[in-house]
Scaffold this active site. Structure first.
Site, PDB file in Angstrom:
ATOM      1  N   ASP A  56      57.291  32.114  -6.971  1.00 34.48           N
ATOM      2  CA  ASP A  56      57.520  31.782  -5.566  1.00 34.48           C
ATOM      3  C   ASP A  56      57.947  32.977  -4.707  1.00 34.48           C
ATOM      4  OD1 ASP A  56      60.353  32.129  -6.024  1.00 34.48           O
ATOM      5  OD2 ASP A  56      60.449  30.078  -6.764  1.00 34.48           O
ATOM      6  N   ARG A  99      59.275  34.928   0.477  1.00 40.71           N
ATOM      7  CA  ARG A  99      59.741  33.774  -0.302  1.00 40.71           C
ATOM      8  C   ARG A  99      58.981  32.552   0.181  1.00 40.71           C
ATOM      9  NH1 ARG A  99      61.075  29.630  -2.590  1.00 40.71           N
ATOM     10  NH2 ARG A  99      62.970  29.346  -3.838  1.00 40.71           N
ATOM     11  N   ASP A 154      60.650  25.724  -5.584  1.00 39.35           N
ATOM     12  CA  ASP A 154      61.295  26.605  -6.546  1.00 39.35           C
ATOM     13  C   ASP A 154      60.471  26.562  -7.819  1.00 39.35           C
ATOM     14  OD1 ASP A 154      63.710  27.930  -5.640  1.00 39.35           O
ATOM     15  OD2 ASP A 154      64.527  25.921  -5.367  1.00 39.35           O
ATOM     16  N   THR A 155      60.241  27.701  -8.412  1.00 38.58           N
ATOM     17  CA  THR A 155      59.548  27.758  -9.690  1.00 38.58           C
ATOM     18  C   THR A 155      60.529  28.178 -10.783  1.00 38.58           C
ATOM     19  OG1 THR A 155      58.852  30.047  -9.262  1.00 38.58           O
ATOM     20  CG2 THR A 155      57.319  28.286  -8.635  1.00 38.58           C
ATOM     21  N   GLU A 185      62.570  30.202 -13.591  1.00 34.60           N
ATOM     22  CA  GLU A 185      63.037  31.584 -13.517  1.00 34.60           C
ATOM     23  C   GLU A 185      62.364  32.475 -14.560  1.00 34.60           C
ATOM     24  OE1 GLU A 185      64.906  32.539 -11.231  1.00 34.60           O
ATOM     25  OE2 GLU A 185      65.860  30.731 -10.480  1.00 34.60           O
ATOM     26  N   ARG A 206      64.591  38.260   3.019  1.00 36.95           N
ATOM     27  CA  ARG A 206      63.203  37.991   2.679  1.00 36.95           C
ATOM     28  C   ARG A 206      62.525  37.157   3.757  1.00 36.95           C
ATOM     29  NH1 ARG A 206      64.030  35.439  -3.218  1.00 36.95           N
ATOM     30  NH2 ARG A 206      65.460  34.209  -1.931  1.00 36.95           N
TER      31      ARG A 206
END
Length: 263
Positions: A52, A63, A68-69, A71, A114
């Protein structure tokens, strides 16, 4: 990434619908594409960090909004399950040197500087929707960036119902509030609301006298019911990154999608 922002289905049994979405609307929206609501800008991909986050050719770090992907854990050991798969999928959708389309929402940058944007391939395919529908991401709807919220949540729900990707993993099934680990990982936590109170700028709900849910009062108006006392005694599933705050396991909630009633 879950780490930077603080965030299940049991076999044969579906979780309750999101509190704030009517079932009929979800069914109708499940196949809708997340179309951009503005023209946006074109940019070129330079580097991929994870599923992501990437860097553009002009040096800006991007971003992806709304997801959310898992980690990659570059400094903490092995990648989480499906993290590498999510990274490779992002690389296939937005290859290095290729063009992409960036469509802003309400917030232009996050606290790390970001760039924040909804992201589309050169063919107009929503990258966030694709990753959610394939089960390679979970939704992360952070107000005020709500332009694609309904569509992204519908895409995630389709993956959950089909047990795709992360939704087939035991770690993404609801865990009891009485025993869930506060290790900074993304979790679905099930428990009964044993107390509900207002404290300063926060609404605080306690699950099984152990896990605290913290919701800012400015965000609480989107939850239903808005009377916090009405939540006492309700069995719920809360989702997000569970951490230790003031000595107790805590989940920070921003959006109603993070809190479901459970049977």
């Amino acid at each position: 990434m879950l780490r930077r922002f603080a965030g299940r289905i049991a076999k044969g049994r579906l979780l309750a619908p999101f509190v704030f979405l009517a079932a009929a609307f979800v069914a109708a929206a499940a196949n809708a594409a997340c179309q951009p609501n503005a023209s946006g800008e074109q940019a070129t991909v330079d580097k991929h960090y994870d599923g992501d986050t990437l860097r553009l050719s002009d040096g800006r770090r991007l971003r992806l909004l709304g997801i959310d992907t898992p980690e990659m854990n570059y400094r903490k050991g092995a990648p989480q399950a499906l993290a590498t798969t999510a990274l490779h999928r992002l690389q296939s959708l937005l290859p290095r040197g290729g063009t992409l389309r960036l469509v802003p929402d309400r917030q232009q940058h996050d606290r790390y500087g970001r760039l924040l944007a909804h992201t589309y391939t050169r063919d107009g395919v929503s990258v966030e929707e694709t990753l959610l529908r394939e089960g390679l991401a979970v939704s992360f709807i952070l107000p005020p960036n709500l332009a694609q919220a309904d569509c992204l949540l519908a895409a995630e729900r389709a993956a959950r119902l089909a047990h795709r990707g992360v939704w087939a993993l035991p770690a993404y099934m609801p865990q009891a509030a009485t025993s869930v680990r506060a290790d900074g990982s993304y979790r679905l936590v099930r428990g009964s609301v044993s107390s509900a109170m207002r404290r300063g700028n926060w609404i605080l709900l306690k699950l099984d006298r152990r896990v605290q849910l913290r919701i800012g009062r400015t965000d609480w108006g989107r939850f239903s019911p808005t009377d916090h006392l009405a939540w006492r005694g309700q069995t719920v599933i809360a989702r997000g990154k569970i951490q230790v705050h003031n000595g107790q396991p805590t989940l920070r909630l921003w959006h109603p999608a993070q809190l479901e009633r459970s049977n």
